[in-house]
Write a protein that holds these residues in place. Structure first.
Motif, PDB file in Angstrom:
ATOM      1  N   GLU A   1      47.061  44.108  33.756  1.00 26.70           N
ATOM      2  CA  GLU A   1      48.498  43.835  33.738  1.00 26.70           C
ATOM      3  C   GLU A   1      48.810  42.461  34.323  1.00 26.70           C
ATOM      4  N   ALA A   2      48.088  42.082  35.383  1.00 30.26           N
ATOM      5  CA  ALA A   2      48.270  40.750  35.969  1.00 30.26           C
ATOM      6  C   ALA A   2      47.885  39.670  34.971  1.00 30.26           C
ATOM      7  N   GLU A   3      46.769  39.885  34.272  1.00 32.47           N
ATOM      8  CA  GLU A   3      46.319  38.901  33.279  1.00 32.47           C
ATOM      9  C   GLU A   3      47.297  38.815  32.118  1.00 32.47           C
ATOM     10  N   ALA A   4      47.840  39.948  31.708  1.00 34.68           N
ATOM     11  CA  ALA A   4      48.799  39.964  30.598  1.00 34.68           C
ATOM     12  C   ALA A   4      50.088  39.248  30.980  1.00 34.68           C
ATOM     13  N   ALA A   5      50.576  39.461  32.210  1.00 33.36           N
ATOM     14  CA  ALA A   5      51.784  38.780  32.660  1.00 33.36           C
ATOM     15  C   ALA A   5      51.540  37.281  32.790  1.00 33.36           C
ATOM     16  N   TYR A   6      50.383  36.924  33.307  1.00 34.30           N
ATOM     17  CA  TYR A   6      49.989  35.513  33.394  1.00 34.30           C
ATOM     18  C   TYR A   6      49.996  34.871  32.003  1.00 34.30           C
ATOM     19  N   SER A   7      49.360  35.518  31.051  1.00 31.54           N
ATOM     20  CA  SER A   7      49.278  34.977  29.686  1.00 31.54           C
ATOM     21  C   SER A   7      50.645  34.893  29.035  1.00 31.54           C
ATOM     22  N   ALA A   8      51.500  35.894  29.285  1.00 28.64           N
ATOM     23  CA  ALA A   8      52.843  35.874  28.696  1.00 28.64           C
ATOM     24  C   ALA A   8      53.640  34.673  29.174  1.00 28.64           C
ATOM     25  N   VAL A   9      53.558  34.352  30.465  1.00 30.06           N
ATOM     26  CA  VAL A   9      54.294  33.207  30.996  1.00 30.06           C
ATOM     27  C   VAL A   9      53.751  31.904  30.409  1.00 30.06           C
ATOM     28  N   ILE A  10      52.434  31.785  30.292  1.00 26.92           N
ATOM     29  CA  ILE A  10      51.856  30.571  29.703  1.00 26.92           C
ATOM     30  C   ILE A  10      52.274  30.419  28.251  1.00 26.92           C
ATOM     31  N   LEU A  11      52.228  31.513  27.492  1.00 30.00           N
ATOM     32  CA  LEU A  11      52.666  31.466  26.090  1.00 30.00           C
ATOM     33  C   LEU A  11      54.142  31.091  25.990  1.00 30.00           C
TER      34      LEU A  11
ATOM     35  N   PRO B   1      45.306  36.491  48.574  1.00 32.28           N
ATOM     36  CA  PRO B   1      44.080  36.915  49.261  1.00 32.28           C
ATOM     37  C   PRO B   1      44.056  38.386  49.642  1.00 32.28           C
ATOM     38  N   GLN B   2      45.221  39.031  49.647  1.00 32.88           N
ATOM     39  CA  GLN B   2      45.253  40.449  49.973  1.00 32.88           C
ATOM     40  C   GLN B   2      44.786  41.314  48.808  1.00 32.88           C
ATOM     41  N   GLU B   3      44.685  40.729  47.612  1.00 34.41           N
ATOM     42  CA  GLU B   3      44.249  41.457  46.430  1.00 34.41           C
ATOM     43  C   GLU B   3      42.738  41.290  46.237  1.00 34.41           C
ATOM     44  N   ILE B   4      42.090  42.353  45.769  1.00 33.57           N
ATOM     45  CA  ILE B   4      40.645  42.271  45.530  1.00 33.57           C
ATOM     46  C   ILE B   4      40.369  41.451  44.274  1.00 33.57           C
ATOM     47  N   VAL B   5      40.929  41.875  43.151  1.00 30.02           N
ATOM     48  CA  VAL B   5      40.782  41.169  41.883  1.00 30.02           C
ATOM     49  C   VAL B   5      42.036  41.408  41.050  1.00 30.02           C
ATOM     50  N   PRO B   6      42.288  40.586  40.029  1.00 24.65           N
ATOM     51  CA  PRO B   6      43.447  40.813  39.157  1.00 24.65           C
ATOM     52  C   PRO B   6      43.226  42.007  38.237  1.00 24.65           C
ATOM     53  N   SER B   7      44.329  42.559  37.773  1.00 25.20           N
ATOM     54  CA  SER B   7      44.288  43.683  36.838  1.00 25.20           C
ATOM     55  C   SER B   7      44.551  43.193  35.419  1.00 25.20           C
TER      56      SER B   7
ATOM     57  N   SER C   1      35.806  41.780  35.632  1.00 25.92           N
ATOM     58  CA  SER C   1      34.362  41.554  35.591  1.00 25.92           C
ATOM     59  C   SER C   1      33.894  40.834  34.329  1.00 25.92           C
ATOM     60  N   ILE C   2      34.808  40.436  33.437  1.00 26.00           N
ATOM     61  CA  ILE C   2      34.421  39.676  32.246  1.00 26.00           C
ATOM     62  C   ILE C   2      33.668  38.422  32.687  1.00 26.00           C
ATOM     63  N   ASP C   3      32.483  38.240  32.135  1.00 23.52           N
ATOM     64  CA  ASP C   3      31.586  37.178  32.606  1.00 23.52           C
ATOM     65  C   ASP C   3      31.706  35.923  31.741  1.00 23.52           C
ATOM     66  N   THR C   4      32.811  35.195  31.931  1.00 23.43           N
ATOM     67  CA  THR C   4      33.010  33.921  31.241  1.00 23.43           C
ATOM     68  C   THR C   4      33.529  32.898  32.242  1.00 23.43           C
ATOM     69  N   PRO C   5      33.283  31.612  32.014  1.00 22.66           N
ATOM     70  CA  PRO C   5      33.799  30.582  32.923  1.00 22.66           C
ATOM     71  C   PRO C   5      35.316  30.637  33.061  1.00 22.66           C
ATOM     72  N   ALA C   6      36.017  30.886  31.968  1.00 20.93           N
ATOM     73  CA  ALA C   6      37.486  30.929  32.017  1.00 20.93           C
ATOM     74  C   ALA C   6      37.960  32.058  32.916  1.00 20.93           C
ATOM     75  N   ASN C   7      37.320  33.221  32.821  1.00 17.41           N
ATOM     76  CA  ASN C   7      37.743  34.333  33.669  1.00 17.41           C
ATOM     77  C   ASN C   7      37.324  34.122  35.114  1.00 17.41           C
ATOM     78  N   HIS C   8      36.150  33.559  35.341  1.00 18.59           N
ATOM     79  CA  HIS C   8      35.737  33.275  36.716  1.00 18.59           C
ATOM     80  C   HIS C   8      36.751  32.352  37.395  1.00 18.59           C
ATOM     81  N   ASP C   9      37.227  31.363  36.649  1.00 15.40           N
ATOM     82  CA  ASP C   9      38.216  30.427  37.196  1.00 15.40           C
ATOM     83  C   ASP C   9      39.528  31.150  37.496  1.00 15.40           C
ATOM     84  N   PHE C  10      39.947  32.027  36.580  1.00 17.82           N
ATOM     85  CA  PHE C  10      41.183  32.784  36.784  1.00 17.82           C
ATOM     86  C   PHE C  10      41.093  33.679  38.018  1.00 17.82           C
ATOM     87  N   VAL C  11      39.995  34.411  38.145  1.00 20.41           N
ATOM     88  CA  VAL C  11      39.818  35.309  39.292  1.00 20.41           C
ATOM     89  C   VAL C  11      39.815  34.522  40.592  1.00 20.41           C
ATOM     90  N   LYS C  12      39.144  33.378  40.584  1.00 19.31           N
ATOM     91  CA  LYS C  12      39.091  32.540  41.788  1.00 19.31           C
ATOM     92  C   LYS C  12      40.482  32.067  42.187  1.00 19.31           C
TER      93      LYS C  12
END
Length: 385
Positions: A283-293, A275-281, A257-268
């Motif tokens: 842990e999902a965001e942390a794993a995503y960031s770890a791979v990008i780093l 599509p079976q998931e409601i929103v990321p967690s 629910s973080i209200d920033t353009p960057a997070n809105h884009d990530f959630v989208k």
């Protein structure tokens, strides 16, 4: 010519904490797809996935298999016990674990980059929040392993600084769902708040049973016995079920629910990919960031040699969905922004506290003071045997 690198992805997507593991795998896969689709990264990633199934004995062999296959970097593990199980393997082969979740702190390894929250990112803000707004008599319930043991130890020490107390402390084996005795103990000790460090199915069963037991006694559980956690995320609310998901506090560095353009884009993008998931967690965001780093560090290093990549990871920066993330060169933990959320009936969180900017990691709680206001005294050093 674009260089291609194999990276390991090690999450338990089945077993008692499979809900969290699936969200972490989703975050890692989304990042891999993003890196491979964006020529700006300058590299290609080939994920090599292993699912230990929540079986602690399966983690080390999985790491051995991946390293034998030429993988030098693995993004993975959720539980602290699994992390500690594999660290000797990484040290033996001089490979690098990218550990993307909150943890209890008091650890440092030359073969681990900790991209998730340290205790000063989640424990200290949570204790500050509930002692100021709810009360300081706490009942602790946790899964019987190091995450809960150490979290409760830190909690006990922080409460002592605030003239608070732990009125009860109970543990369950990971995956155990018989919580009736624990709930009875909560009613008998009558705390101001319950601190939860149960994981997976044990936690979901506790939330359901505790809400039902309070309702049966005519007690408004949210108001009388609020539950606070450092490991409760959106997909887990869905696993709890609609009858008991609202009103719980969670201390984290990310909420969907973080209200920033960057997070809105990530959630989208996350919802489009899964599509079976409601929103990321978190842990999902942390794993995503770890791979990008990791991808940014691989590109800068020009190879996947562990030492070269780790050198490039120091001071690595990322505009992540949660905000700016920076790898601290002295601890190889991440600068992250503490937040506290209160769960809603729709499976998301209202953010009730936001630190506003990244906080330097302090895994041994040597330099930290309260995020909200400094306590009068804090020990200069803590040693864990």
């Amino acid at each position: 010519m674009v260089k291609k690198y194999s990276i390991g992805i090690l999450f338990s997507v089945t077993g008692s904490y499979g809900t969290v593991g699936k969200s972490m795998l989703n975050g890692a896969k989304l990042a891999c797809d993003q890196v491979n689709a964006d020529k700006g990264f300058g590299i290609q990633l080939r994920p090599v996935e292993h699912n230990p199934g929540g079986d602690l004995s399966a983690y080390a062999p999985a790491v051995e298999t991946m390293i034998a296959g030429g993988v030098n970097h693995i993004v993975g593990c959720y539980t602290s016990s699994s992390r500690k199980e594999v660290i000797p393997v990484f040290e033996k082969h001089d490979a690098l674990l990218w550990y993307p979740t909150h943890y209890e702190g008091f650890e440092s390894s030359a073969n681990v980059i900790y991209t998730g929250a340290a205790p000063n990112h989640h424990m200290l803000p949570l204790v500050d929040y509930f002692t100021r707004n709810i009360g300081n008599r706490v009942f602790c319930v946790g899964s019987n392993y190091i995450w809960a043991w150490e979290s409760n130890r830190v909690l006990r020490e922080e409460l002592a600084l605030r003239q608070g107390s732990v009125v009860g402390e109970r543990y369950l084996p990971v995956g155990e769902t018989d919580v009736d005795c624990i709930i009875q103990s909560i009613f008998e000790t009558n705390p101001d708040i319950v601190f939860n460090s149960l994981i997976g199915e044990s936690a979901y069963a506790f939330f359901r049973a505790f809400r039902a037991a309070c309702t049966a006694r005519g007690i408004d559980q949210v108001k009388r016995y609020p539950v606070a956690s450092c490991n409760l995320s959106e997909p887990e609310l869905s696993s709890i079920g609609p009858q008991a998901i609202d009103g719980h506090l969670s201390s984290s560095v990310y909420f969907a629910s973080i209200d920033t353009p960057a997070n809105h884009d990530f959630v989208k993008k996350y919802q489009a990919a899964f599509p079976q998931e409601i929103v990321p967690s978190a842990e999902a965001e942390a794993a995503y960031s770890a791979v990008i780093l990791l991808a940014k560090s691989l590109y800068q290093a020009g190879n996947d040699d562990m030492r070269a990549v780790k050198t490039c990871a120091a001071n690595q920066r990322l505009s992540a969905p949660q905000g700016e993330v920076v790898i601290d060169p002295s601890t190889f933990h991440a600068h992250l922004t503490p937040r506290i959320g209160r769960s809603r009936g729709d499976g998301q969180f209202d953010i009730v506290f936001d630190a506003g900017s990244p906080v330097a990691p302090d895994p041994y709680l040597i330099n930290s003071t309260s995020t909200l206001e400094a306590p009068s005294r804090r020990p200069a050093l803590r040693i864990v045997s």
